[in-house]
Write a protein that holds these residues in place. Sequence first.
Motif, PDB file in Angstrom:
ATOM      1  N   MET A   1       0.847  -1.193   0.000  1.00 51.46           N
ATOM      2  CA  MET A   1       0.000   0.000   0.000  1.00 51.46           C
ATOM      3  C   MET A   1       0.883   1.244   0.000  1.00 51.46           C
ATOM      4  SD  MET A   1      -3.257   0.964   0.223  1.00 51.46           S
ATOM      5  CE  MET A   1      -4.086   2.543   0.379  1.00 51.46           C
ATOM      6  N   ARG A   2       0.672   2.118  -0.950  1.00 52.90           N
ATOM      7  CA  ARG A   2       1.479   3.332  -0.991  1.00 52.90           C
ATOM      8  C   ARG A   2       1.070   4.296   0.114  1.00 52.90           C
ATOM      9  NH1 ARG A   2      -0.613   5.888  -6.693  1.00 52.90           N
ATOM     10  NH2 ARG A   2       0.093   3.831  -7.370  1.00 52.90           N
ATOM     11  N   SER A   3       1.948   5.224   0.425  1.00 54.26           N
ATOM     12  CA  SER A   3       1.649   6.239   1.429  1.00 54.26           C
ATOM     13  C   SER A   3       2.112   7.586   0.905  1.00 54.26           C
ATOM     14  CB  SER A   3       2.331   5.914   2.768  1.00 54.26           C
ATOM     15  OG  SER A   3       3.737   5.927   2.627  1.00 54.26           O
ATOM     16  N   VAL A   4       1.616   8.647   1.533  1.00 56.54           N
ATOM     17  CA  VAL A   4       1.971  10.020   1.171  1.00 56.54           C
ATOM     18  C   VAL A   4       2.751  10.618   2.326  1.00 56.54           C
ATOM     19  CG1 VAL A   4       1.086  12.299   0.553  1.00 56.54           C
ATOM     20  CG2 VAL A   4      -0.085  10.241  -0.274  1.00 56.54           C
ATOM     21  N   ASP A   5       3.935  11.155   2.034  1.00 57.81           N
ATOM     22  CA  ASP A   5       4.783  11.771   3.056  1.00 57.81           C
ATOM     23  C   ASP A   5       4.384  13.224   3.285  1.00 57.81           C
ATOM     24  OD1 ASP A   5       6.140   9.428   3.256  1.00 57.81           O
ATOM     25  OD2 ASP A   5       8.012  10.148   2.393  1.00 57.81           O
ATOM     26  N   LEU A   6       4.101  13.558   4.544  1.00 52.87           N
ATOM     27  CA  LEU A   6       3.768  14.930   4.940  1.00 52.87           C
ATOM     28  C   LEU A   6       4.603  15.283   6.160  1.00 52.87           C
ATOM     29  CD1 LEU A   6      -0.127  14.704   4.690  1.00 52.87           C
ATOM     30  CD2 LEU A   6       1.365  15.869   3.078  1.00 52.87           C
ATOM     31  N   ASN A   7       5.823  15.748   5.935  1.00 52.40           N
ATOM     32  CA  ASN A   7       6.729  16.062   7.037  1.00 52.40           C
ATOM     33  C   ASN A   7       6.872  14.862   7.970  1.00 52.40           C
ATOM     34  OD1 ASN A   7       7.512  18.719   6.276  1.00 52.40           O
ATOM     35  ND2 ASN A   7       5.521  19.472   6.932  1.00 52.40           N
ATOM     36  N   GLU A   8       6.362  14.950   9.193  1.00 52.49           N
ATOM     37  CA  GLU A   8       6.528  13.861  10.154  1.00 52.49           C
ATOM     38  C   GLU A   8       5.647  12.645   9.842  1.00 52.49           C
ATOM     39  OE1 GLU A   8       8.730  13.882  12.455  1.00 52.49           O
ATOM     40  OE2 GLU A   8       9.315  15.991  12.426  1.00 52.49           O
ATOM     41  N   PHE A   9       4.651  12.836   8.988  1.00 53.01           N
ATOM     42  CA  PHE A   9       3.607  11.831   8.807  1.00 53.01           C
ATOM     43  C   PHE A   9       3.725  11.092   7.480  1.00 53.01           C
ATOM     44  CE2 PHE A   9       2.072  15.229  11.492  1.00 53.01           C
ATOM     45  CZ  PHE A   9       1.406  14.584  12.525  1.00 53.01           C
ATOM     46  N   LYS A  10       3.471   9.788   7.544  1.00 55.34           N
ATOM     47  CA  LYS A  10       3.224   8.998   6.346  1.00 55.34           C
ATOM     48  C   LYS A  10       1.776   8.525   6.425  1.00 55.34           C
ATOM     49  CE  LYS A  10       7.923   7.355   5.473  1.00 55.34           C
ATOM     50  NZ  LYS A  10       8.790   6.156   5.300  1.00 55.34           N
ATOM     51  N   VAL A  11       0.976   8.932   5.455  1.00 56.32           N
ATOM     52  CA  VAL A  11      -0.471   8.707   5.521  1.00 56.32           C
ATOM     53  C   VAL A  11      -0.925   7.831   4.362  1.00 56.32           C
ATOM     54  CG1 VAL A  11      -2.742   9.804   5.568  1.00 56.32           C
ATOM     55  CG2 VAL A  11      -0.771  10.964   6.615  1.00 56.32           C
TER      56      VAL A  11
END
Length: 296
Positions: A1-11
């Motif tokens: 499952m891919r994720s999206v990196d947002l600074n501290e977060f991988k969502v």
Amino acid sequence: MRSVDLNEFKVSIIGSDSLGVRSLATFVNVCEKNIGIDLGASLAPRRFGLPPHEIEIKKLNETLKQIEDHIKISDIIIITHYHYDHYIRDKPYLYYGKRLFIKDPNKNINRSQSFRAKIFLKENKVEENAEINIADGNSYNIDNVVLEFSKALWHGEEKTKVGKLVMLRIICNNKSIIYGSDIQGPGNEEALEKLIEWKGAELLILSGPPTYFAGYKVSQKSVEKGLDNLKKVIENKVANKIVVDHHILRDINYKEILKDHYRLAKENGVSLLTAAEFMGYEIQQLEARRKELWGK
């Protein structure tokens, strides 16, 4: 499952209505913690007088498999309310040994959700086999992660028969994301005020109003209020990226309905996206296209 990196977060948004199922299942990796939020999915039993098409059923099974895999690797699991598309009701053992943060099953809850919570927690022995923490209005510090929950808020319009839920803000290293669950716009002022109080997040995930029910199961006035409040969320820059999905993606005409919101988002430097777009996938409005699917 891919994720999206947002600074501290991988969502990762695992399931949503723009991804072919009724869901807003989200998985967050932040500061060495795996957090699963509303990990469930379902289908409309009837839409346009039709049962789910085999394409929808296949998609649901694929999504549920991914959700179960993510429950297994979650350090923390959050259940914002007890509608069946927000947790896995028929496999309670998946939650055994887990650290759960849940909508209070005894306070500020309607009869239907209270009944479902009782079955899930007591009859299915989740309460005995997991660490249970009450979410409503509470804040928890877990190592470097803060989980901040709203008080119980209406599931859309005030005094709705479908009951209440909690919203969530996750904070780590002065960065945050917000999960708005089924607030539908938001459809009430308390939820709007809380979102504005929490503004400055990297990401906000929420449900748009159920425009497909306008004038039928939900008043036109209520839907319009949800759409108006969504504009206020955008104008106040509650988050840099706003994912609007779930109920509103059951309307095939959602883009036309949100045309002013897209314009407003562009003017304010905010990205307004569906869950599918956020994740980099094609939009699959399978429920909204059910007549077309059966026609094929």
